[in-house]
Design a protein around this motif. Structure first.
Motif, PDB file in Angstrom:
ATOM      1  N   ILE A 125       0.826  -1.203   0.000  1.00 44.00           N
ATOM      2  CA  ILE A 125       0.000   0.000   0.000  1.00 44.00           C
ATOM      3  C   ILE A 125       0.864   1.258   0.000  1.00 44.00           C
ATOM      4  N   LEU A 126       2.000   1.229   0.724  1.00 44.66           N
ATOM      5  CA  LEU A 126       2.908   2.374   0.722  1.00 44.66           C
ATOM      6  C   LEU A 126       3.461   2.639  -0.672  1.00 44.66           C
ATOM      7  N   GLN A 127       3.943   1.578  -1.321  1.00 44.04           N
ATOM      8  CA  GLN A 127       4.576   1.752  -2.611  1.00 44.04           C
ATOM      9  C   GLN A 127       3.590   2.168  -3.693  1.00 44.04           C
ATOM     10  N   VAL A 128       2.411   1.572  -3.678  1.00 40.87           N
ATOM     11  CA  VAL A 128       1.454   1.882  -4.744  1.00 40.87           C
ATOM     12  C   VAL A 128       0.934   3.306  -4.598  1.00 40.87           C
ATOM     13  N   ILE A 129       0.658   3.739  -3.370  1.00 36.06           N
ATOM     14  CA  ILE A 129       0.196   5.115  -3.168  1.00 36.06           C
ATOM     15  C   ILE A 129       1.266   6.093  -3.631  1.00 36.06           C
ATOM     16  N   ALA A 130       2.521   5.821  -3.246  1.00 39.48           N
ATOM     17  CA  ALA A 130       3.611   6.700  -3.676  1.00 39.48           C
ATOM     18  C   ALA A 130       3.735   6.724  -5.193  1.00 39.48           C
ATOM     19  N   GLY A 131       3.660   5.541  -5.809  1.00 36.66           N
ATOM     20  CA  GLY A 131       3.771   5.473  -7.253  1.00 36.66           C
ATOM     21  C   GLY A 131       2.633   6.172  -7.973  1.00 36.66           C
ATOM     22  N   MET A 132       1.423   6.049  -7.433  1.00 34.17           N
ATOM     23  CA  MET A 132       0.280   6.670  -8.077  1.00 34.17           C
ATOM     24  C   MET A 132       0.315   8.184  -7.932  1.00 34.17           C
ATOM     25  N   LEU A 133       0.666   8.676  -6.731  1.00 37.47           N
ATOM     26  CA  LEU A 133       0.768  10.123  -6.563  1.00 37.47           C
ATOM     27  C   LEU A 133       1.816  10.701  -7.499  1.00 37.47           C
ATOM     28  N   SER A 134       2.967  10.054  -7.538  1.00 39.70           N
ATOM     29  CA  SER A 134       4.033  10.523  -8.404  1.00 39.70           C
ATOM     30  C   SER A 134       3.658  10.389  -9.874  1.00 39.70           C
ATOM     31  N   GLY A 135       3.073   9.224 -10.234  1.00 39.23           N
ATOM     32  CA  GLY A 135       2.719   8.984 -11.626  1.00 39.23           C
ATOM     33  C   GLY A 135       1.611   9.875 -12.135  1.00 39.23           C
ATOM     34  N   ALA A 136       0.709  10.292 -11.229  1.00 37.53           N
ATOM     35  CA  ALA A 136      -0.374  11.195 -11.640  1.00 37.53           C
ATOM     36  C   ALA A 136       0.103  12.642 -11.693  1.00 37.53           C
ATOM     37  N   LEU A 137       0.906  13.051 -10.709  1.00 36.02           N
ATOM     38  CA  LEU A 137       1.327  14.447 -10.640  1.00 36.02           C
ATOM     39  C   LEU A 137       2.427  14.781 -11.638  1.00 36.02           C
ATOM     40  N   ASP A 138       3.247  13.778 -12.010  1.00 30.68           N
ATOM     41  CA  ASP A 138       4.340  14.111 -12.919  1.00 30.68           C
ATOM     42  C   ASP A 138       3.825  14.573 -14.275  1.00 30.68           C
ATOM     43  N   PHE A 139       2.686  14.048 -14.717  1.00 29.36           N
ATOM     44  CA  PHE A 139       2.120  14.484 -15.991  1.00 29.36           C
ATOM     45  C   PHE A 139       1.734  15.971 -15.920  1.00 29.36           C
ATOM     46  N   TYR A 140       1.120  16.359 -14.811  1.00 26.66           N
ATOM     47  CA  TYR A 140       0.756  17.770 -14.640  1.00 26.66           C
ATOM     48  C   TYR A 140       2.002  18.655 -14.589  1.00 26.66           C
ATOM     49  N   LEU A 141       3.027  18.183 -13.905  1.00 26.13           N
ATOM     50  CA  LEU A 141       4.252  18.967 -13.784  1.00 26.13           C
ATOM     51  C   LEU A 141       4.935  19.121 -15.143  1.00 26.13           C
ATOM     52  N   ILE A 142       4.939  18.051 -15.923  1.00 30.76           N
ATOM     53  CA  ILE A 142       5.553  18.119 -17.247  1.00 30.76           C
ATOM     54  C   ILE A 142       4.778  19.067 -18.158  1.00 30.76           C
ATOM     55  N   VAL A 143       3.445  18.910 -18.171  1.00 29.69           N
ATOM     56  CA  VAL A 143       2.626  19.713 -19.081  1.00 29.69           C
ATOM     57  C   VAL A 143       2.602  21.183 -18.673  1.00 29.69           C
ATOM     58  N   TYR A 144       2.309  21.450 -17.396  1.00 26.59           N
ATOM     59  CA  TYR A 144       2.028  22.821 -16.969  1.00 26.59           C
ATOM     60  C   TYR A 144       3.236  23.570 -16.431  1.00 26.59           C
ATOM     61  N   TYR A 145       4.277  22.869 -16.021  1.00 24.34           N
ATOM     62  CA  TYR A 145       5.476  23.527 -15.502  1.00 24.34           C
ATOM     63  C   TYR A 145       6.606  23.519 -16.535  1.00 24.34           C
ATOM     64  N   MET A 146       6.857  22.374 -17.125  1.00 22.43           N
ATOM     65  CA  MET A 146       7.989  22.267 -18.038  1.00 22.43           C
ATOM     66  C   MET A 146       7.667  22.765 -19.449  1.00 22.43           C
ATOM     67  N   PHE A 147       6.383  22.623 -19.873  1.00 21.49           N
ATOM     68  CA  PHE A 147       6.032  22.979 -21.246  1.00 21.49           C
ATOM     69  C   PHE A 147       4.875  23.967 -21.343  1.00 21.49           C
ATOM     70  N   GLY A 148       4.648  24.741 -20.293  1.00 24.95           N
ATOM     71  CA  GLY A 148       3.728  25.875 -20.348  1.00 24.95           C
ATOM     72  C   GLY A 148       2.313  25.550 -20.766  1.00 24.95           C
ATOM     73  N   GLY A 149       1.828  24.340 -20.461  1.00 26.29           N
ATOM     74  CA  GLY A 149       0.460  23.969 -20.785  1.00 26.29           C
ATOM     75  C   GLY A 149       0.296  23.288 -22.122  1.00 26.29           C
ATOM     76  N   ASP A 150       1.381  23.006 -22.830  1.00 23.77           N
ATOM     77  CA  ASP A 150       1.327  22.335 -24.133  1.00 23.77           C
ATOM     78  C   ASP A 150       1.067  20.842 -23.904  1.00 23.77           C
TER      79      ASP A 150
END
Length: 471
Positions: free
Chosen positions: A253-278
């Motif tokens: 449960i620890l690993q999956v929660i960590a993986g899901m939080l990271s795996g879900a948030l990294d897409f937002y960080l890539i799109v909205y932080y690294m590539f300005g919403g592209d």
């Protein structure tokens, strides 16, 4: 038996059976993460559904799984048929999965947000029910495929290869759906969903039922005076009472929660932080990141298996969690809009942790099933597999719900696209870094409580075979 008993020569599983069982790793990974991976860009970024509501709707089927997974495990354990205890459910469940997965993406675009959420809730609930019918017997088949301590890890290593193939594949579903060949993104999504349903869930999911032999094709009857332990609730209680299982459940449960939080948030960080919403550019780099994770995962399977044989499974996990604890903090550096190529270094320390979840933990569950038979006289792979399956799926849902709440907490607004507030981006970066590191440290603190090493496993096997003969 002496605690210094030597581990026997491995009961080798043929490569034909290893590969057939391993192919089932494709629908395992698609079933646990494929819906989430495609639902976020389709339902949230394309159809503009609120991320917190989407996360909540994704969590609901997992609440149902809390009952259906153990029930399916109990049914599978007690099944008597000419085709075995597991294989009939694997075959039927595979094709039900195929149809149900494809249906999720045929959401009517003209419907309101509530209507679209209702469609997603209904179709995803049906899909996860079908996935339970297939997944619990499939995992149970793997736990009982061989009686040897190290051969179990080798079998799970082959499965992990296909899990990594799936991890590479499902991350590219949305980029493929955006190809100019399709009239619209939604048309592309539906085509991709049908192809994945047919080849991944249908063909890939049914192959283990056609090829893999069941060691315990007929269930073992309980010892005299132990008949009450065959009931559903008694079996649930027996699983919960097993100390090793409680440790592995917590790690999962620890690993999956960590993986899901990271795996879900990294897409937002890539799109909205690294590539300005592209979204298009972000989806490509998300695919590159996921592909790197898949490559590192491939490369880490064999060192992890070697380390497990050299030391033991618990020590191999300790090394993996230590790497992840450091890697989580370095996410602050690797997600960089000025140097996007730094993303390729993120999987080097954080990628191997998924090997622990897909190779070492299932192999350890198989050892625990032997220990449970020694104590209670029953083979309950279905119940143990159901608990692990439910915990993984619950972790995915909690991670999704947590990521949606985290986005709202830091003030994320999809309508702002690349113009998110600086404190919003900082909040997402903190969630990304700390969840991976803190959960890995917690796992390292819990891991010493697991006591079933290879010598004890050898003793248990010897006692079982002295009692009921070799199987």
């Amino acid at each position: 038996m002496s605690s210094h008993a030597e581990v026997r020569t491995p009961d080798h599983i043929s490569w034909r059976e290893r590969l057939a069982y391993g192919v089932g790793g494709l629908p395992v990974q698609f079933g646990e993460a494929g819906v989430k991976t495609l639902a976020v860009p389709v339902y949230q970024m394309t159809l503009m559904i609120d991320p917190a509501l989407l996360g909540l709707v994704m969590a609901i089927p997992r609440l149902i799984d809390a009952f259906t997974d153990p029930l399916m495990g109990h049914i599978s354990d007690r099944t008597q048929s000419r085709w075995g205890r597991r294989r009939p459910y694997i075959m039927v469940g595979a094709w039900l999965n195929a149809v149900a997965f494809a249906s999720i993406w045929f959401v009517p675009e003209a419907w309101s947000q509530n209507g679209q959420l209702g469609w997603f809730l209904a179709t995803s609930t049906v899909f996860f029910l079908c996935n339970t019918v297939w997944g619990v017997p499939y995992q149970s088949l793997g736990y009982e495929i061989t009686p040897d301590y190290h051969e179990r890890t080798r079998v799970m290593s082959v499965q992990a290869v296909f899990i990594k193939v799936a991890g590479f594949g499902y991350q590219w579903m949305f980029p493929l759906a955006q190809l100019a060949f399709f009239a619209s993104v939604m048309q592309g999504v539906r085509f991709v969903g049908i192809v994945a349903g047919l080849f991944v869930f249908g063909l890939g999911g049914s192959l283990p039922a056609l090829v893999v032999r069941e060691r315990f094709a007929r269930r073992i009857e309980p010892r005299a005076g132990n008949a009450e332990s065959t009931g559903f609730w008694s079996s649930c209680w027996a699983v919960w009472q097993n100390r090793g299982m409680r440790v592995l459940a917590t790690l999962t449960i620890l690993q999956v929660i960590a993986g899901m939080l990271s795996g879900a948030l990294d897409f937002y960080l890539i799109v909205y932080y690294m590539f300005g919403g592209d979204l298009v550019q972000g989806a490509v780099w998300k695919g590159i990141l996921s592909s790197c994770y898949a490559v590192v995962g491939f490369a880490a399977i064999w060192p992890a298996a070697w380390l497990s044989r050299r030391l033991d499974k618990r020590s191999a996990l300790a090394v993996i969690y230590s790497m992840a604890a450091v890697g989580g903090l370095l996410k602050w550096v690797f997600f960089n809009p000025q140097y996007p190529w730094l993303l390729v270094f993120d999987p080097l320390l954080c990628g191997p942790v998924y090997v622990g979840l897909s190779v070492l933990l299932p192999s350890m569950i198989a050892d625990i099933c032997d220990e449970d038979e020694l104590r209670g006289g029953l083979r309950r792979e279905g119940m143990f597999g159901a608990v692990l399956s439910w915990l993984r799926k619950t972790g995915w849902s909690l991670g999704l719900l947590g990521s949606g709440l985290a986005l709202n907490l830091v003030g994320f607004d999809a309508t702002l696209k690349g113009n998110q507030a600086p404190e919003t981006i900082t909040g997402i970066r903190l969630f990304m870094a700390l969840t991976t590191s803190l959960t890995s440290v917690a796992a390292l603190l819990i891991l010493p409580l697991y006591r079933l090493d290879k010598r004890r496993a050898a003793d248990i096997r010897a006692e079982l075979e002295a009692r009921r003969g070799a199987v």
